[in-house]
Scaffold this motif. Structure first.
Motif, PDB file in Angstrom:
ATOM      1  N   GLY A   9      15.572  71.688  66.097  1.00  0.00           N
ATOM      2  CA  GLY A   9      14.766  70.806  65.271  1.00  0.00           C
ATOM      3  C   GLY A   9      15.549  69.628  64.748  1.00  0.00           C
ATOM      4  N   ASP A  10      15.199  69.220  63.559  1.00  0.00           N
ATOM      5  CA  ASP A  10      15.710  67.996  62.952  1.00  0.00           C
ATOM      6  C   ASP A  10      16.939  68.238  62.081  1.00  0.00           C
ATOM      7  OD1 ASP A  10      14.671  69.120  60.583  1.00  0.00           O
ATOM      8  OD2 ASP A  10      12.768  68.086  60.842  1.00  0.00           O
ATOM      9  N   GLY A  11      17.245  67.268  61.241  1.00  0.00           N
ATOM     10  CA  GLY A  11      18.415  67.352  60.378  1.00  0.00           C
ATOM     11  C   GLY A  11      18.354  68.474  59.357  1.00  0.00           C
ATOM     12  N   LEU A  12      17.152  68.890  58.953  1.00  0.00           N
ATOM     13  CA  LEU A  12      17.039  70.021  58.042  1.00  0.00           C
ATOM     14  C   LEU A  12      17.528  71.296  58.732  1.00  0.00           C
ATOM     15  CD1 LEU A  12      13.576  69.092  56.523  1.00  0.00           C
ATOM     16  CD2 LEU A  12      15.779  69.025  55.331  1.00  0.00           C
ATOM     17  N   ILE A  13      17.240  71.423  60.016  1.00  0.00           N
ATOM     18  CA  ILE A  13      17.766  72.537  60.810  1.00  0.00           C
ATOM     19  C   ILE A  13      19.267  72.335  61.009  1.00  0.00           C
ATOM     20  CG2 ILE A  13      17.787  73.570  63.126  1.00  0.00           C
ATOM     21  CD1 ILE A  13      15.364  74.505  61.622  1.00  0.00           C
ATOM     22  N   LEU A  30      20.882  74.076  67.407  1.00  0.00           N
ATOM     23  CA  LEU A  30      20.657  72.879  68.221  1.00  0.00           C
ATOM     24  C   LEU A  30      19.921  71.798  67.442  1.00  0.00           C
ATOM     25  CD1 LEU A  30      19.584  74.482  71.645  1.00  0.00           C
ATOM     26  CD2 LEU A  30      21.861  73.719  70.918  1.00  0.00           C
ATOM     27  N   GLY A  31      19.965  71.895  66.114  1.00  0.00           N
ATOM     28  CA  GLY A  31      19.337  70.866  65.294  1.00  0.00           C
ATOM     29  C   GLY A  31      20.061  69.539  65.452  1.00  0.00           C
ATOM     30  N   ILE A  32      19.283  68.451  65.406  1.00  0.00           N
ATOM     31  CA  ILE A  32      19.837  67.105  65.568  1.00  0.00           C
ATOM     32  C   ILE A  32      19.348  66.255  64.403  1.00  0.00           C
ATOM     33  CG2 ILE A  32      19.912  65.045  67.022  1.00  0.00           C
ATOM     34  CD1 ILE A  32      19.176  66.911  69.406  1.00  0.00           C
ATOM     35  N   ASP A  38       9.425  64.166  69.619  1.00  0.00           N
ATOM     36  CA  ASP A  38       9.703  63.576  70.943  1.00  0.00           C
ATOM     37  C   ASP A  38      11.114  63.948  71.403  1.00  0.00           C
ATOM     38  OD1 ASP A  38       7.238  62.023  71.376  1.00  0.00           O
ATOM     39  OD2 ASP A  38       7.963  60.758  69.734  1.00  0.00           O
ATOM     40  N   ASP A  39      12.081  63.914  70.480  1.00  0.00           N
ATOM     41  CA  ASP A  39      13.469  64.264  70.816  1.00  0.00           C
ATOM     42  C   ASP A  39      13.584  65.730  71.220  1.00  0.00           C
ATOM     43  OD1 ASP A  39      14.496  61.670  70.209  1.00  0.00           O
ATOM     44  OD2 ASP A  39      14.460  62.189  68.080  1.00  0.00           O
ATOM     45  N   VAL A  40      12.912  66.603  70.499  1.00  0.00           N
ATOM     46  CA  VAL A  40      12.955  68.027  70.855  1.00  0.00           C
ATOM     47  C   VAL A  40      12.349  68.231  72.242  1.00  0.00           C
ATOM     48  CG1 VAL A  40      12.097  70.333  70.276  1.00  0.00           C
ATOM     49  CG2 VAL A  40      13.060  68.875  68.488  1.00  0.00           C
ATOM     50  N   LEU A  41      11.244  67.549  72.516  1.00  0.00           N
ATOM     51  CA  LEU A  41      10.649  67.646  73.854  1.00  0.00           C
ATOM     52  C   LEU A  41      11.636  67.209  74.932  1.00  0.00           C
ATOM     53  CD1 LEU A  41       6.961  66.418  73.574  1.00  0.00           C
ATOM     54  CD2 LEU A  41       7.767  68.566  74.554  1.00  0.00           C
ATOM     55  N   SER A  42      12.367  66.140  74.667  1.00  0.00           N
ATOM     56  CA  SER A  42      13.308  65.629  75.679  1.00  0.00           C
ATOM     57  C   SER A  42      14.532  66.532  75.835  1.00  0.00           C
ATOM     58  CB  SER A  42      13.737  64.195  75.356  1.00  0.00           C
ATOM     59  OG  SER A  42      14.554  64.155  74.214  1.00  0.00           O
ATOM     60  N   HIS A  43      14.782  67.425  74.859  1.00  0.00           N
ATOM     61  CA  HIS A  43      15.924  68.341  74.934  1.00  0.00           C
ATOM     62  C   HIS A  43      15.498  69.790  75.200  1.00  0.00           C
ATOM     63  CE1 HIS A  43      17.788  64.953  72.712  1.00  0.00           C
ATOM     64  NE2 HIS A  43      18.845  65.293  73.427  1.00  0.00           N
ATOM     65  N   ILE A  44      14.281  69.976  75.632  1.00  0.00           N
ATOM     66  CA  ILE A  44      13.763  71.338  75.807  1.00  0.00           C
ATOM     67  C   ILE A  44      14.557  72.129  76.841  1.00  0.00           C
ATOM     68  CG2 ILE A  44      11.972  70.931  77.555  1.00  0.00           C
ATOM     69  CD1 ILE A  44      11.169  72.805  74.399  1.00  0.00           C
ATOM     70  N   ASP A  45      15.095  71.455  77.857  1.00  0.00           N
ATOM     71  CA  ASP A  45      15.895  72.157  78.870  1.00  0.00           C
ATOM     72  C   ASP A  45      17.129  72.807  78.243  1.00  0.00           C
ATOM     73  OD1 ASP A  45      14.136  71.571  80.920  1.00  0.00           O
ATOM     74  OD2 ASP A  45      15.276  69.818  81.604  1.00  0.00           O
ATOM     75  N   GLY A  58      11.942  73.969  63.818  1.00  0.00           N
ATOM     76  CA  GLY A  58      11.626  73.224  62.607  1.00  0.00           C
ATOM     77  C   GLY A  58      11.669  71.740  62.906  1.00  0.00           C
ATOM     78  N   ILE A  59      10.496  71.110  63.004  1.00  0.00           N
ATOM     79  CA  ILE A  59      10.428  69.712  63.428  1.00  0.00           C
ATOM     80  C   ILE A  59       9.180  69.069  62.823  1.00  0.00           C
ATOM     81  CG2 ILE A  59       9.130  70.201  65.544  1.00  0.00           C
ATOM     82  CD1 ILE A  59      12.085  67.749  65.276  1.00  0.00           C
TER      83      ILE A  59
END
Length: 186
Positions: A9-13, A30-32, A38-45, A58-59
Motif C-alpha cells: 500500500g501507501d506510506g501509512l503501510i 511493500l508499502g511505498i 494506480d501504483d499498487v496496480l502497476s506493482h502487482i507482479d 492499505g491504499i
C-alpha cells in the motif's frame, strides 16, 4: 514455521514496523510512500512473486489527495483484489478501510469504504474497518493519532494494531478462498 504476510500500500503501510509489531509472522513490507491505487496496480507482479500466506492491503488516501473520485479508487482496489485472488488463489487477503484524514475527505472516504466492504466478500477477502478506531466524530483523523491530519503518530499505529492483530487472527481461521468448482464438459 510462521505464516508469511505481505503488507502492500501507501506510506501509512510503509511507515509501519509490522515485522517488529507482529513477531508471530514473517512480514514483508511493500508499502511505498506516496503510492496510489494506480501504483499498487502497476506493482502487482511484485506482490504475486512473494506468494505469501496472506496479503494486507492499505491504499486509497493518496488517490484522494490527487482528487481521484471514489469510483476511481474503488475500481482500482476491486481490480487489485480480483487480480490477487485469481493469481494467488490460496492466499488470504485482508483489505483495510481507507483511513480517515482531513475532514473535507470524510464523505468520499466513507463512500470508498462502503463499496470495499460490500465488494470484499466477492473475492473471499476479509474487510477490516479501521474507521471507528481512528476517526473523530466529525470524520477527521483523530487528533490524538496524528500531527498533520494524514500521517500517524506512534499512538495512531497502536490504535491500528489493536484492530489489525485480531483481524489477522480471524483471517487465518478462515479458509483463504473458495475456488470455483470445475465443470466437467461432456
Amino acid at each position: 514455521m510462521s505464516a508469511t504476510v505481505v503488507f502492500m500500500g501507501d506510506g501509512l503501510i510503509a511507515g509501519g514496523r509490522w515485522d517488529e509489531w507482529l513477531p508471530g509472522y514473517e512480514v514483508t513490507n511493500l508499502g511505498i510512500s506516496g503510492a496510489t491505487s494506480d501504483d499498487v496496480l502497476s506493482h502487482i507482479d511484485l506482490l504475486v512473486e512473494q506468494n505469501s500466506d496472506a496479503v494486507v492491503l492499505g491504499i486509497g488516501t493518496n488517490d484522494l489527495g490527487w482528487r481521484r473520485s471514489d469510483e476511481h479508487v474503488v475500481r482500482n482496489v476491486e481490480t487489485i483484489l480480483v487480480t490477487i485472488r485469481r493469481r494467488l488463489p490460496e492466499t488470504r487477503i485482508l483489505i483495510q478501510s481507507v483511513l480517515p484524514r482531513e475532514r473535507e475527505f470524510a464523505e468520499v472516504i466513507k463512500s470508498v469504504n462502503r463499496h470495499l466492504w460490500q465488494f470484499a466478500p466477492t473475492t473471499h477477502a476479509q474487510y477490516l474497518d479501521l474507521w471507528p478506531a481512528l476517526a473523530s466524530e466529525d470524520g477527521e483523523l483523530n487528533p490524538a493519532y496524528t500531527d498533520d491530519r494524514l500521517h500517524l503518530t506512534n499512538e495512531g499505529y497502536e490504535a491500528w494494531l489493536a484492530e489489525l492483530i485480531p483481524g489477522l487472527e480471524t483471517l487465518f481461521e478462515i479458509p483463504p478462498s473458495s475456488s470455483a468448482i470445475p465443470v466437467q464438459h461432456a
